[in-house]
Design a protein around this motif. Structure first.
Motif, PDB file in Angstrom:
ATOM      1  N   ASP A 159      41.402  41.906  25.005  1.00 33.68           N
ATOM      2  CA  ASP A 159      41.630  40.673  26.151  1.00 33.68           C
ATOM      3  C   ASP A 159      42.357  41.480  27.077  1.00 33.68           C
ATOM      4  O   ASP A 159      42.330  41.101  28.324  1.00 33.68           O
ATOM      5  N   VAL A 211      33.614  26.369  25.411  1.00 34.28           N
ATOM      6  CA  VAL A 211      34.458  26.112  26.522  1.00 34.28           C
ATOM      7  C   VAL A 211      35.392  24.556  26.269  1.00 34.28           C
ATOM      8  O   VAL A 211      36.336  24.668  26.820  1.00 34.28           O
ATOM      9  N   THR A 214      40.383  36.744  35.492  1.00 35.10           N
ATOM     10  CA  THR A 214      39.463  35.762  35.397  1.00 35.10           C
ATOM     11  C   THR A 214      39.628  34.700  36.459  1.00 35.10           C
ATOM     12  O   THR A 214      40.770  34.479  37.099  1.00 35.10           O
ATOM     13  N   HIS A 267      41.269  32.952  25.381  1.00 32.01           N
ATOM     14  CA  HIS A 267      41.591  31.690  26.036  1.00 32.01           C
ATOM     15  C   HIS A 267      40.285  30.799  26.278  1.00 32.01           C
ATOM     16  O   HIS A 267      39.153  31.223  26.220  1.00 32.01           O
ATOM     17  N   HIS A 268      40.841  29.509  26.356  1.00 27.78           N
ATOM     18  CA  HIS A 268      39.617  28.414  26.546  1.00 27.78           C
ATOM     19  C   HIS A 268      39.973  27.772  27.711  1.00 27.78           C
ATOM     20  O   HIS A 268      41.426  27.688  28.147  1.00 27.78           O
ATOM     21  N   TYR A 269      39.106  27.641  28.584  1.00 29.51           N
ATOM     22  CA  TYR A 269      39.187  26.944  30.190  1.00 29.51           C
ATOM     23  C   TYR A 269      38.347  25.863  30.181  1.00 29.51           C
ATOM     24  O   TYR A 269      37.459  25.401  29.698  1.00 29.51           O
ATOM     25  N   ASP A 291      33.483  31.531  32.393  1.00 28.74           N
ATOM     26  CA  ASP A 291      34.862  32.444  32.048  1.00 28.74           C
ATOM     27  C   ASP A 291      34.085  34.063  31.992  1.00 28.74           C
ATOM     28  O   ASP A 291      33.721  34.259  30.880  1.00 28.74           O
ATOM     29  N   LYS A 292      34.471  34.648  32.956  1.00 31.88           N
ATOM     30  CA  LYS A 292      33.645  36.121  33.141  1.00 31.88           C
ATOM     31  C   LYS A 292      34.678  36.990  32.069  1.00 31.88           C
ATOM     32  O   LYS A 292      33.844  37.848  31.498  1.00 31.88           O
ATOM     33  N   LYS A 293      35.878  36.894  31.917  1.00 28.12           N
ATOM     34  CA  LYS A 293      36.522  37.708  30.876  1.00 28.12           C
ATOM     35  C   LYS A 293      36.025  37.554  29.589  1.00 28.12           C
ATOM     36  O   LYS A 293      35.688  38.425  28.744  1.00 28.12           O
ATOM     37  N   ALA A 294      35.608  36.218  29.059  1.00 32.24           N
ATOM     38  CA  ALA A 294      35.545  36.044  27.600  1.00 32.24           C
ATOM     39  C   ALA A 294      33.779  36.491  27.385  1.00 32.24           C
ATOM     40  O   ALA A 294      33.672  37.174  26.443  1.00 32.24           O
ATOM     41  N   THR A 341      39.378  31.714  35.933  1.00 33.60           N
ATOM     42  CA  THR A 341      39.963  30.391  35.311  1.00 33.60           C
ATOM     43  C   THR A 341      41.568  30.602  35.025  1.00 33.60           C
ATOM     44  O   THR A 341      42.164  31.609  35.404  1.00 33.60           O
ATOM     45  N   GLU A 383      35.777  23.561  32.036  1.00 34.21           N
ATOM     46  CA  GLU A 383      34.418  23.984  32.586  1.00 34.21           C
ATOM     47  C   GLU A 383      34.456  24.003  34.063  1.00 34.21           C
ATOM     48  O   GLU A 383      35.095  23.201  34.669  1.00 34.21           O
TER      49      GLU A 383
END
Length: 401
Positions: free
Chosen positions: A137, A76, A146, A162-164, A365-368, A148, A166
């Motif tokens: 993705d 994250v 997502t 992707h990176h989000y 991050d639900k998608k990740a 985020t 926190e």
């Protein structure tokens, strides 16, 4: 009725002596090692990102979910790549590892070695060639957005997942604040101390049990080996249920299995080990009872059903691994130790399961989390089916007794 009572008492007793006492020691050892190496590991990872998948696989391989949970916030923050996340989750042994280590150590050695190799290979493959992560993705994006912001890891390595930032207010890593009660607070601390006494005696009884060749132990309450085996086994199991369902709220460990491991002192370490072991105990005893009563009431031999299932057995093991958390995986590991499932199913589950480490990623991050679960299931299916085709079902491989 007498048979049903005997099954209940034996399952409760054996679950604590044969599994939980050994789990407690293992949790203590790995918790201490994890605590002592945590800070240095993070710094070195940030300095050498290319080692990410290898280190992630090693962290995931440690029994329990603590090592894998440590890696999730690093992704994250952009400290490690998505391939590192995938490698960590593929290698994650979870709490089911305690069951296999206690009841089938040889099977654990092979299953988790295969999972480790799969984790390293697949993790580096994700980072170097992507393996279609971008396509997955985009597919997941069409299913649901997502929560985020949809940025990218910077600098990106391989995968463009992707990176989000926190998530604000996320308390996944913090223990619940201990509640206070004039009755339950002191009672819970007394239960905690009594639990360690029961676990210590049960560990001695469990070692003697193995040294004697795992004989049948009568259910008695007398000053003999069988009496100690029975009395402390039942007492320890009863205390485990109390600590898991009630006591954990009064000793500051409400999120059993999900909290970030913190060991500020000896008391904290012992408390964490007792809570984690109590969680495993509840699920193991539940699995024992489901298995034994299932045979009594239905007359169905689960091993025969699994043998007839053929390639569906490792596929089912991989699909069970998709379920977040360690409970279902403990049930599957216990079934394997009872000779009900083939080695291919155990290995497929060991690769596929993400344990409690997936919860912090889901929260942030639900998608990740969804994509990572997909990428841990693929090698599980491939390896599980390949093992089944190459060596057959292998029921009871490496099981003690």
């Amino acid at each position: 009725m007498s048979e049903l009572v005997d099954i209940f008492v034996a399952s409760v007793r054996d679950g604590f002596v044969q599994v939980s006492a050994f789990v407690a020691v293992t949790v203590l050892v790995f918790s201490y090692v994890q605590y002592k190496t945590d800070g240095r590991l993070v710094r070195r990872l940030e300095q050498n990102r290319k080692a990410g998948p290898l280190v992630g696989a090693l962290m995931g391989l440690t029994p329990g979910c603590g090592g894998a949970i440590v890696m999730m916030p690093l992704y994250v923050r952009g400290s490690v790549s998505f391939g590192t996340v995938v490698a960590t989750l593929i290698a994650t042994a979870g709490d089911s590892a305690f069951v296999i280590l206690a009841l089938a150590p040889e099977a654990a050695l092979y299953a988790y070695s295969i999972a480790f190799v799969s984790a390293v290979v697949f993790g580096y493959a994700v980072d170097t060639v992507g393996l279609g992560v971008g396509r997955i993705d985009r597919a997941v994006s069409r299913i649901g957005r997502t929560v985020t912001d949809g940025g990218y890891v910077s600098p990106p390595i391989g995968s463009q997942i992707h990176h989000y930032e926190e998530a604000q207010g996320c308390e996944v890593y913090d223990d619940d604040l201990a509640r206070h009660s004039s009755l339950l607070t002191p009672l819970s601390h007394v239960a905690l101390g009594a639990w360690w006494i029961a676990a210590t005696v049960a560990l001695v009884a469990g070692v003697l049990y193995l040294l004697r060749g795992a004989p049948e132990v009568p259910i008695v309450a007398e000053p003999t080996f069988a009496g100690a085996f029975t009395v402390f086994g039942i007492t320890g199991a009863a205390l485990s249920f109390y600590l898991y369902f009630v006591g954990r709220h009064y000793v500051g460990h409400g999120h059993v299995g999900r909290a970030k491991d913190t060991f500020a002192n000896v008391q904290e370490t012992l408390t964490h080990a007792a809570m984690e072991t109590s969680f495993v105990t509840v699920w193991v005893i539940g699995a024992y009872l489901v298995y034994e009563y299932g045979i009594v009431f239905t007359g169905i031999e689960i091993q025969a059903v699994a043998a007839a299932a053929g390639l569906l057995a490792p596929i089912a093991g991989a699909l069970v691994g998709l379920i977040p958390g360690c409970g279902p995986q403990i049930v599957l590991a216990t079934a394997y130790s009872q000779g009900a499932l083939p080695f291919s199913a155990l290995t497929a589950n060991a690769i596929s399961q993400d344990g409690d480490a997936l919860f912090p990623l889901i929260a942030i991050d639900k998608k990740a989390a969804v994509i990572a679960s997909i990428y841990t299931t693929i090698p599980a299916l491939v390896v599980g089916v390949a093992l089944h085709l190459a060596f057959g079902p292998l029921f009871g491989f490496g099981v003690l007794g």
